[in-house]
Design an enzyme around this catalytic site. Structure first.
Site, PDB file in Angstrom:
ATOM      1  N   ASN A 137       0.826  -1.208   0.000  1.00 28.87           N
ATOM      2  CA  ASN A 137       0.000   0.000   0.000  1.00 28.87           C
ATOM      3  C   ASN A 137       0.869   1.271   0.000  1.00 28.87           C
ATOM      4  O   ASN A 137       2.087   1.198  -0.177  1.00 28.87           O
ATOM      5  CB  ASN A 137      -1.004   0.002   1.148  1.00 28.87           C
ATOM      6  N   ARG A 138       0.225   2.405   0.240  1.00 30.37           N
ATOM      7  CA  ARG A 138       0.903   3.679   0.015  1.00 30.37           C
ATOM      8  C   ARG A 138       1.484   4.284   1.281  1.00 30.37           C
ATOM      9  O   ARG A 138       0.927   4.132   2.367  1.00 30.37           O
ATOM     10  CB  ARG A 138      -0.075   4.674  -0.618  1.00 30.37           C
ATOM     11  N   HIS A 172       3.634  -0.063  -2.577  1.00 30.98           N
ATOM     12  CA  HIS A 172       4.051  -1.469  -2.645  1.00 30.98           C
ATOM     13  C   HIS A 172       5.573  -1.657  -2.664  1.00 30.98           C
ATOM     14  O   HIS A 172       6.103  -2.463  -3.425  1.00 30.98           O
ATOM     15  CB  HIS A 172       3.429  -2.140  -3.869  1.00 30.98           C
ATOM     16  N   HIS A 201      -0.492 -10.143  -3.507  1.00 27.26           N
ATOM     17  CA  HIS A 201      -1.281  -9.314  -4.425  1.00 27.26           C
ATOM     18  C   HIS A 201      -1.879 -10.107  -5.579  1.00 27.26           C
ATOM     19  O   HIS A 201      -1.906  -9.630  -6.713  1.00 27.26           O
ATOM     20  CB  HIS A 201      -0.409  -8.166  -4.945  1.00 27.26           C
ATOM     21  N   SER A 202      -2.373 -11.316  -5.311  1.00 29.59           N
ATOM     22  CA  SER A 202      -3.042 -12.052  -6.385  1.00 29.59           C
ATOM     23  C   SER A 202      -4.328 -11.342  -6.785  1.00 29.59           C
ATOM     24  O   SER A 202      -5.026 -10.779  -5.944  1.00 29.59           O
ATOM     25  CB  SER A 202      -3.359 -13.477  -5.926  1.00 29.59           C
ATOM     26  N   TYR A 203      -4.596 -11.357  -8.093  1.00 29.08           N
ATOM     27  CA  TYR A 203      -5.879 -10.890  -8.622  1.00 29.08           C
ATOM     28  C   TYR A 203      -6.701 -12.139  -8.901  1.00 29.08           C
ATOM     29  O   TYR A 203      -6.256 -13.023  -9.643  1.00 29.08           O
ATOM     30  CB  TYR A 203      -5.692 -10.173  -9.959  1.00 29.08           C
ATOM     31  N   ASP A 217     -11.143   0.512  -3.833  1.00 26.31           N
ATOM     32  CA  ASP A 217      -9.685   0.448  -3.708  1.00 26.31           C
ATOM     33  C   ASP A 217      -9.376   0.970  -2.305  1.00 26.31           C
ATOM     34  O   ASP A 217      -8.711   1.978  -2.135  1.00 26.31           O
ATOM     35  CB  ASP A 217      -9.026   1.296  -4.800  1.00 26.31           C
ATOM     36  N   GLN A 259      -7.037  -4.643   2.027  1.00 29.04           N
ATOM     37  CA  GLN A 259      -7.269  -3.753   0.895  1.00 29.04           C
ATOM     38  C   GLN A 259      -8.127  -4.512  -0.113  1.00 29.04           C
ATOM     39  O   GLN A 259      -7.739  -5.565  -0.615  1.00 29.04           O
ATOM     40  CB  GLN A 259      -5.931  -3.351   0.253  1.00 29.04           C
ATOM     41  N   GLU A 289      -6.073  -7.912  -0.326  1.00 27.89           N
ATOM     42  CA  GLU A 289      -4.718  -7.937   0.234  1.00 27.89           C
ATOM     43  C   GLU A 289      -4.811  -7.726   1.738  1.00 27.89           C
ATOM     44  O   GLU A 289      -5.150  -6.650   2.195  1.00 27.89           O
ATOM     45  CB  GLU A 289      -3.886  -6.818  -0.390  1.00 27.89           C
TER      46      GLU A 289
HETATM   47  C1  BGC Z   1      -3.760  -0.620  -4.976  1.00 29.19           C
HETATM   48  C2  BGC Z   1      -4.251  -0.004  -6.259  1.00 29.19           C
HETATM   49  C3  BGC Z   1      -3.247  -0.260  -7.325  1.00 29.19           C
HETATM   50  C4  BGC Z   1      -3.082  -1.749  -7.442  1.00 29.19           C
HETATM   51  C5  BGC Z   1      -2.110  -2.161  -8.504  1.00 29.19           C
HETATM   52  C6  BGC Z   1      -3.573  -2.067  -5.201  1.00 29.19           C
HETATM   53  O1  BGC Z   1      -3.078  -2.661  -4.058  1.00 29.19           O
HETATM   54  O2  BGC Z   1      -4.635  -0.394  -3.923  1.00 29.19           O
HETATM   55  O3  BGC Z   1      -4.446   1.380  -6.096  1.00 29.19           O
HETATM   56  O4  BGC Z   1      -3.638   0.288  -8.545  1.00 29.19           O
HETATM   57  O5  BGC Z   1      -2.653  -2.264  -6.226  1.00 29.19           O
HETATM   58  O6  BGC Z   1      -0.973  -1.431  -8.477  1.00 29.19           O
END
Ligand code: BGC
Length: 353
Positions: free
Chosen positions: A78-79, A104, A178-180, A250, A288, A316
């Site tokens: 995260n940020r 990240h 960070h799996s989609y 998000d 997240q 996440e």
């Molecule tokens: C974030 C998104 C980001 C994505 C891919 C996520 O964890 O919350 O804002 O675009 O990751 O980078």
């Protein structure tokens, strides 16, 4: 466990793919580059297997461009606002890679390093121990961080992530995966029909750059109330300031817990057409929930799949965003002599018609 070559990393290190399988035939392919889960094949209610995670076929594609498909994220998932924080009176300046913010782990986070991988088998199932030593100052972070992450595919159909780290100087740590997912199958359509339940009474409101506004917000009466099963798409187009700021979901949901650090339910996801279910438990305080808003059809994935808007979602498990600058959020600071420990369990099953 099968082990096959997957090419060479930019630093010259060999990269491999490890194939984990369990008794039911669930199969996860994992590479030591970024700890990326390349594919995950699970059955539907009729016993048909499909790959339920997004990703690429070749290492070159991951090296070219990836929105963190399947990756292990660190040091900080995260940020961190403006890539800056002050710790014990000293300011640290991190790499910025998301506008003016740090996301990240920076320009070369843990998703872009080669991990040492050791396969194992035990009573629970089989897995990989991934280790990486992040040097002092990497991406601007203080201290040498020794990270050890275990991926286990269990015979009772769970993928278990165990994170462990130690440091020689105080540093923020917030590791995640960070799996989609698309439980209908990779590339098969958008994820708006997935029915989601999230065990959270509160979420972290954000500004248009996805930085926390400060404080937490009650989900009651908002599109962030997933305490009852609700399709992702049911409210995603509502005229809501927070949905606008995130361009969809998000956001970090603050998980309900009786005791901080207990392994408890985070989320339940059902894909109604296939009956596939994913249930997440975690020791982390937050999750997240990202609805794949930045996928726009430009990335071409496995077997020719095209990743259009919202073709995957991420859940996440992690600490809350920007915690090093948010004194009221649970601390993410690891100090020498302490052990960072975190566990998340993603369990797969099916539900009848
Ligand atoms: C974030 C998104 C980001 C994505 C891919 C996520 O964890 O919350 O804002 O675009 O990751 O980078």
């Amino acid at each position: 466990m099968e082990r096959t070559p997957f090419g060479t990393a930019p630093g010259g290190q060999p990269v491999e793919v490890y194939t984990l399988t369990n008794k039911r035939g669930i199969e996860a392919r994992v590479t030591n580059y970024g700890g990326i889960i390349l594919s995950l094949r699970v059955p539907d209610r009729d016993g048909r297997f499909d790959d339920v995670v997004l990703g690429y076929d070749a290492l070159a594609d991951y090296l070219r461009e990836t929105p963190y498909f399947g990756a292990l994220i660190g040091r900080y998932g995260n940020r961190i606002a403006r890539g800056r924080f002050t710790l014990d009176g000293q300011q640290y300046i991190l790499a910025t890679n998301n506008g003016v913010n740090h996301l990240h782990g920076g320009l070369k986070g843990f998703d872009k390093v080669v991990w040492t991988a050791e396969p194992f088998e035990n009573e629970q199932g089989m897995g990989l121990v991934l280790t990486y030593v992040s040097p002092d100052g990497e991406e601007g972070y203080p201290g040498t961080l020794s990270a050890k992450v275990t991926y286990t595919l269990t015979d009772d159909d769970a993928l278990v992530f165990d994170y462990h780290a130690t440091t020689d100087k105080a540093t923020p740590v917030n590791l995640t995966q960070h799996s989609y997912f698309n439980l209908a199958g990779d590339g098969k359509g958008d994820i708006l029909g997935h029915v989601v339940t999230i065990n959270a009474d509160r979420f972290v409101p954000i500004d248009p750059a996805s930085i926390p506004l400060g404080g937490l917000r009650d989900v009651t009466g908002t599109p962030f109330d997933f305490r009852r099963p609700t399709p992702i798409g049911a409210r995603i187009r509502q005229d809501d300031e927070q949905l606008r700021n995130g361009q969809g979901y998000d956001h970090s949901l603050v998980l309900n817990k009786e005791r901080a650090g207990e392994l408890s339910l985070a989320a339940h996801v059902l894909e109604p057409t296939t009956g596939r279910v994913m249930e997440i438990h975690t020791t982390e305080p937050g999750m997240q929930f990202y609805s794949g808003n930045f996928l726009d059809g430009t990335l071409k994935g496995k077997k020719g799949a095209v990743y259009h808007h919202r073709f995957g979602f991420a859940m996440e498990t992690q600490h809350l965003p920007d915690s090093p600058n948010q004194p009221d959020f649970p601390s993410t600071i690891l100090r020498p002599g302490e052990h960072y420990r975190s566990r998340s369990v993603y369990r797969f099953s099916v539900s009848g018609r």
